[in-house]
Each structure stands twice: as C-alpha cells, then as structure tokens.
Design a protein around this motif. Structure first.
Motif: not given
Length: 129
Positions: A19-23
C-alpha cells in the motif's frame, strides 16, 4: 506526472508495504531502489528514491505490526521541494485529485498530503532564484 523532488533521508514505519509503495509512487514519483529482508522474515526495509538524487526514503514494515501506527502528537513530517521547472499549482491540483491533501496554508504557499499510515508530507514550491 513526473515530479522531480529534492530532499534528504527519512525513515518511517508502515503497516502495509505494498500500500505504501503504491502511494509513494503515485503521489510523489518515488520508486523502490533497494530493500533488505530480515533473515527470519520479521521485517522488510524498502528504500525509495526519485531517480535524480541520492536521497532515500526508508519504509520499514514489521511483520508482527500489521496495524497502522499510533502517531499520537508526533509533529514531525517529511518536507519535499519541487524542482525549479515544476509547477506548484499543477502538483497541488494533482494531489487534490488524488484526495490526499490534508492541509493547505496559502499564506505560506505550502500544503500537506497524508500517506496511508497518517504521516503528513509537506510540499514546498520551487526555490526562488
């Protein structure tokens, strides 16, 4: 959009690595440039970079801590400045469209976005020549 930002080193703990990589890829153009996996699988450290500078944002994901961190009254934040050839208004519009702008201060000419774990990131306009 391809935003070029100039900043230094910072580390945060995140609940969900993917989720953080995508954000960070979508909001700030930061991509994985390396990672370390604990031999016992207890954590992963992922290094994110902008491809233009040596800066690295380290995101640490602890296997035994899948919930968001309680940030309490921690008033620290990461601050990113746009490169001189980037449009502050365009980036603000982009982040507004993403729905991640959490605070604007037009008098100071800055705004903040919030990542999926609740961390605030200050966006600064290009430095004046």
């Amino acid at each position: 959009m391809d935003f070029k930002l100039h900043f230094d080193h910072y580390n945060i703990n995140v609940a969900d690595r993917d989720r953080s990589l995508k954000f960070y890829a979508e909001a700030l153009g930061l991509h994985e440039v390396g990672h370390i996996d604990a031999p016992d699988g207890s954590f992963t450290i992922t290094y994110l970079g902008d491809g233009a500078t040596d800066f690295r944002l380290e995101i640490t994901c602890l296997k035994e801590h899948p919930q968001n961190y309680d940030l309490g009254e921690n008033e620290t934040h990461l601050a990113l400045r746009l490169a001189s050839n980037q449009s502050y208004a365009d980036m603000l519009a982009y982040h507004t469209q993403m729905g991640v702008v959490c605070f604007e201060n037009p008098a100071m000419g800055i705004y903040f976005i919030e990542d999926p774990d609740g961390y605030w990131i200050e966006i600064l306009p290009p430095k004046k020549a």
